[in-house]
Design a protein around this motif. Structure first.
Motif, mmCIF file in Angstrom:
data_model
loop_
_atom_site.group_PDB
_atom_site.id
_atom_site.type_symbol
_atom_site.label_atom_id
_atom_site.label_comp_id
_atom_site.label_asym_id
_atom_site.label_seq_id
_atom_site.Cartn_x
_atom_site.Cartn_y
_atom_site.Cartn_z
ATOM 1 N N UNK A 15 -4.245 -8.602 -8.771
ATOM 2 C CA UNK A 15 -3.756 -8.895 -7.420
ATOM 3 C C UNK A 15 -2.335 -8.382 -7.214
ATOM 4 N N UNK A 16 -1.523 -8.486 -8.267
ATOM 5 C CA UNK A 16 -0.149 -7.989 -8.163
ATOM 6 C C UNK A 16 -0.121 -6.463 -8.051
ATOM 7 N N UNK A 17 -0.938 -5.797 -8.859
ATOM 8 C CA UNK A 17 -0.970 -4.338 -8.867
ATOM 9 C C UNK A 17 -1.508 -3.778 -7.552
ATOM 10 N N UNK A 18 -2.509 -4.471 -6.981
ATOM 11 C CA UNK A 18 -3.151 -3.980 -5.756
ATOM 12 C C UNK A 18 -2.618 -4.662 -4.500
ATOM 13 N N UNK A 19 -1.599 -5.503 -4.668
ATOM 14 C CA UNK A 19 -0.988 -6.217 -3.536
ATOM 15 C C UNK A 19 -2.065 -6.978 -2.743
ATOM 16 N N UNK A 20 -2.834 -7.785 -3.470
ATOM 17 C CA UNK A 20 -3.981 -8.422 -2.833
ATOM 18 C C UNK A 20 -4.094 -9.910 -3.051
ATOM 19 N N UNK A 21 -2.958 -10.620 -3.069
ATOM 20 C CA UNK A 21 -3.027 -12.062 -3.298
ATOM 21 C C UNK A 21 -3.755 -12.801 -2.172
ATOM 22 N N UNK A 70 -14.914 -1.942 -9.718
ATOM 23 C CA UNK A 70 -13.672 -2.664 -9.992
ATOM 24 C C UNK A 70 -12.749 -1.869 -10.906
ATOM 25 N N UNK A 71 -13.335 -1.166 -11.873
ATOM 26 C CA UNK A 71 -12.509 -0.386 -12.791
ATOM 27 C C UNK A 71 -11.753 0.724 -12.066
ATOM 28 N N UNK A 72 -12.346 1.243 -10.985
ATOM 29 C CA UNK A 72 -11.727 2.359 -10.264
ATOM 30 C C UNK A 72 -11.096 1.948 -8.942
ATOM 31 N N UNK A 73 -11.137 0.658 -8.598
ATOM 32 C CA UNK A 73 -10.724 0.203 -7.267
ATOM 33 C C UNK A 73 -9.280 0.573 -6.945
ATOM 34 N N UNK A 131 -7.847 -0.375 -4.034
ATOM 35 C CA UNK A 131 -7.326 -1.459 -3.200
ATOM 36 C C UNK A 131 -8.031 -2.761 -3.564
ATOM 37 N N UNK A 132 -7.424 -3.877 -3.147
ATOM 38 C CA UNK A 132 -8.022 -5.176 -3.420
ATOM 39 C C UNK A 132 -9.320 -5.343 -2.647
ATOM 40 N N UNK A 133 -9.424 -4.760 -1.452
ATOM 41 C CA UNK A 133 -10.650 -4.859 -0.665
ATOM 42 C C UNK A 133 -11.825 -4.231 -1.410
ATOM 43 N N UNK A 134 -11.597 -3.098 -2.025
ATOM 44 C CA UNK A 134 -12.669 -2.436 -2.780
ATOM 45 C C UNK A 134 -12.984 -3.220 -4.047
ATOM 46 N N UNK A 135 -11.963 -3.797 -4.669
ATOM 47 C CA UNK A 135 -12.229 -4.607 -5.855
ATOM 48 C C UNK A 135 -13.099 -5.812 -5.511
ATOM 49 N N UNK A 136 -12.823 -6.470 -4.383
ATOM 50 C CA UNK A 136 -13.648 -7.604 -3.959
ATOM 51 C C UNK A 136 -15.076 -7.141 -3.678
ATOM 52 N N UNK A 137 -15.219 -5.954 -3.106
ATOM 53 C CA UNK A 137 -16.559 -5.401 -2.888
ATOM 54 C C UNK A 137 -17.298 -5.261 -4.212
ATOM 55 N N UNK A 138 -16.605 -4.775 -5.228
ATOM 56 C CA UNK A 138 -17.221 -4.677 -6.551
ATOM 57 C C UNK A 138 -17.614 -6.023 -7.101
ATOM 58 N N UNK A 139 -16.790 -7.036 -6.855
ATOM 59 C CA UNK A 139 -17.115 -8.386 -7.325
ATOM 60 C C UNK A 139 -18.355 -8.940 -6.618
ATOM 61 N N UNK A 140 -18.519 -8.617 -5.349
ATOM 62 C CA UNK A 140 -19.707 -9.057 -4.621
ATOM 63 C C UNK A 140 -20.966 -8.411 -5.207
ATOM 64 N N UNK A 141 -20.879 -7.113 -5.496
ATOM 65 C CA UNK A 141 -22.010 -6.409 -6.112
ATOM 66 C C UNK A 141 -22.289 -6.985 -7.498
ATOM 67 N N UNK A 142 -21.235 -7.257 -8.253
ATOM 68 C CA UNK A 142 -21.400 -7.823 -9.584
ATOM 69 C C UNK A 142 -22.077 -9.189 -9.536
ATOM 70 N N UNK A 143 -21.765 -9.979 -8.507
ATOM 71 C CA UNK A 143 -22.403 -11.285 -8.363
ATOM 72 C C UNK A 143 -23.899 -11.172 -8.160
ATOM 73 N N UNK A 144 -24.324 -10.215 -7.338
ATOM 74 C CA UNK A 144 -25.758 -9.974 -7.175
ATOM 75 C C UNK A 144 -26.418 -9.697 -8.516
ATOM 76 N N UNK A 148 -5.407 -3.154 -16.949
ATOM 77 C CA UNK A 148 -6.460 -4.100 -16.595
ATOM 78 C C UNK A 148 -7.778 -3.423 -16.256
ATOM 79 N N UNK A 149 -7.740 -2.139 -15.846
ATOM 80 C CA UNK A 149 -8.977 -1.440 -15.485
ATOM 81 C C UNK A 149 -9.922 -1.320 -16.688
ATOM 82 N N UNK A 150 -9.354 -1.270 -17.881
ATOM 83 C CA UNK A 150 -10.188 -1.159 -19.076
ATOM 84 C C UNK A 150 -10.945 -2.449 -19.378
ATOM 85 N N UNK A 151 -10.498 -3.571 -18.823
ATOM 86 C CA UNK A 151 -11.256 -4.817 -19.002
ATOM 87 C C UNK A 151 -12.618 -4.692 -18.332
#
Length: 471
Positions: free
Chosen positions: A59-65, A113-116, A118-131, A184-187
């Motif tokens: 969140x700090x890196x992508x300014x997405x708190x 998420x590894x390539x996101x 922006x925070x918006x794209x990272x959240x999109x990845x999290x939604x896909x991951x949840x499915x 963090x992208x490597x996580x």
């Protein structure tokens, strides 16, 4: 079973595979399925714990708190939809297609998420991951039901529980180290690589899993998916309501929104679980209800355990997790016992023992918060909560499979996971409100958890004897 059989009324038991004396989950015909399935559970656990650790840096890196909470709650929301979809498809086509699709979505989410950027794209990845994660667990339950003889189901579920212990012990620290010394992208990327390896172990075995001979017991796929979507949205609203003033609502408004969201969740969930679940009907309905109650009691309270140690006892973040580590270890021990001796102990005794231990641990936490007892007391006694859950949690999964037939394994597995997920999310939201409004938030939260655990006694007395009657 007839094509018109109702998946919510069946009370079994029916063996899914013939008993085989002396068989082991490590026999040649099972070993790669065992390794692959356990590895996928391990990686799902690792991803969950690791993301909790690295998300502040993300969140700090992508300014997405402003999207921080959604990165977690959104994953839960879409997982409910994945559970229902995977369960419906497993009942129609077998588990091979849904588990392949679920792992694929899990991988796609990780890579996004590894390539996101922006925070918006990272959240999109999290939604896909949840499915993917929701569908993956349900599909794995169906794989277990159709590949292993029934007398080995408890051993597999005990191993699944054990697959959580290493991530619980090393996952947060390892993720923190990767974030600090690499990025963090490597996580996210690292988990994706290992997920491909894990799926390659189980994929060849999927081709030999037979489909159901009967038509699916529930044909309302579109309606069920729609209801899953409603449950997911209402659960998100409930969690937002738990933030109270943080979303600009007055106290009375927060309570009204929370009550409305709970009502919507309960109504929309009704067709997604067995009939008489809300009434603690004997057999499968009580299995499903008890799973949601104990999950809500433990996981809802668990997020306040390290908070209590830091706020009231002055522990550092590192040492504040000692209670959680103790519970992870004892959970594995309890799972091993119920996996080996569950039929001999009996379902009612397992339920009573587990709820007694869970209630005792939650009571100790409430008293520790109220009276500021010596810190070793809540640390040690919280381990009892893990032991009690280890006794009950995998046993309930085994019972849900024992009460299933080939044409409703998916429905029942998804119902179990939905009860688990919704029970946890709902209790967390309610406890958030209690913590905010109560004079002593910690004591009030743990006291509410005690009530949930005690209510679980009602379905605990009505689990039935599916596993023993198979003998």
């Amino acid at each position: 079973m007839s094509h018109s059989a109702d998946p919510s009324s069946f009370s079994g038991p029916l063996p899914l595979q013939p008993e085989r004396s002396g068989a082991s989950i490590w026999d040649r015909q099972f070993v790669w399925t065992t390794l692959g399935a356990v590895s996928l559970i391990f990686l799902a656990a690792l991803q969950t714990l690791a993301v909790t650790t690295v998300m502040p840096a993300v969140a700090d890196d992508l300014n997405g708190y402003d999207l921080y909470a959604l990165a977690f709650s959104g994953t839960f929301a879409t997982s409910v939809i994945g559970m229902v979809a995977a369960g419906a498809m497993s009942d129609r086509k077998g588990p091979a297609i849904p588990i392949t699709g679920a792992v694929g979505l899990f991988l796609v989410g990780l890579l996004i998420d590894a390539a996101a950027p922006t925070m918006e794209i990272l959240v999109t990845g999290r939604l896909v991951m949840g499915l993917g994660s929701g569908g993956m667990v349900v599909s794995l339950y169906v794989v277990i039901a159709r590949v292993y003889p029934a007398n080995l189901h408890g051993r597999v579920m005990a191993l699944f529980a054990a697959a959580w212990i290493i991530p619980s012990l090393i996952g947060p620290a390892a993720a923190g180290a990767v974030t600090e010394f690499v990025h963090w992208r490597w996580v996210f990327g690292g988990v994706a690589v290992f997920a491909v390896m894990a799926f390659s172990m189980i994929a060849p075995r999927l081709r030999g899993i037979p489909d159901s001979d009967d038509a699916p017991a529930d044909g309302r796929v579109g309606a069920r998916l729609g209801l899953a979507g409603i449950v997911a949205v209402a659960a998100l609203v409930l969690n937002l309501a738990g933030k109270g003033e943080g979303i600009g609502l007055p106290t009375w408004g927060t309570g009204a929104v929370a009550l409305g969201a709970i009502t919507v969740v309960a109504l929309a969930m009704r067709p997604l679980v067995p009939r008489r679940t809300y009434l603690a009907g004997r057999g499968l309905p009580s299995v499903i209800l008890m799973r949601g109650l104990i999950a809500g009691a433990l996981f809802g309270a668990e997020i306040y355990v390290p908070y209590l140690f830091q706020d009231r006892y002055g522990f550092s973040p590192t040492f504040a997790g000692l209670g959680l580590t103790a519970a992870a270890i004892t959970w594995t021990a309890g799972s091993e016992i119920t996996g080996r001796y569950g039929d001999r102990i009996g379902n009612r005794n397992i339920a009573l023992s587990g709820i007694f231990l869970l209630t005792g641990a939650l009571t100790a936490m409430a008293l520790s918060a109220w009276l500021l007892l010596p810190p070793w007391i809540p640390i040690v006694l919280w381990g009892l909560a893990g032991f009690g859950m280890g006794l009950m949690y995998p046993r309930l999964t085994v019972l849900s499979l024992a009460y299933s037939t080939r044409n409703n394994q998916g429905f029942n597995s998804s119902a179990l996971q939905i009860s688990d997920a919704v029970g946890t999310a709902s209790s967390m939201a309610i406890m958030g409100l209690i913590f905010t409004l109560a004079a002593d938030g910690f004591t009030a939260v743990f006291a509410f958890s005690v009530v949930l655990a005690l209510v679980a006694l009602l379905p605990g007395f009505r689990l039935g004897h599916a596993a023993e009657l198979r003998r």
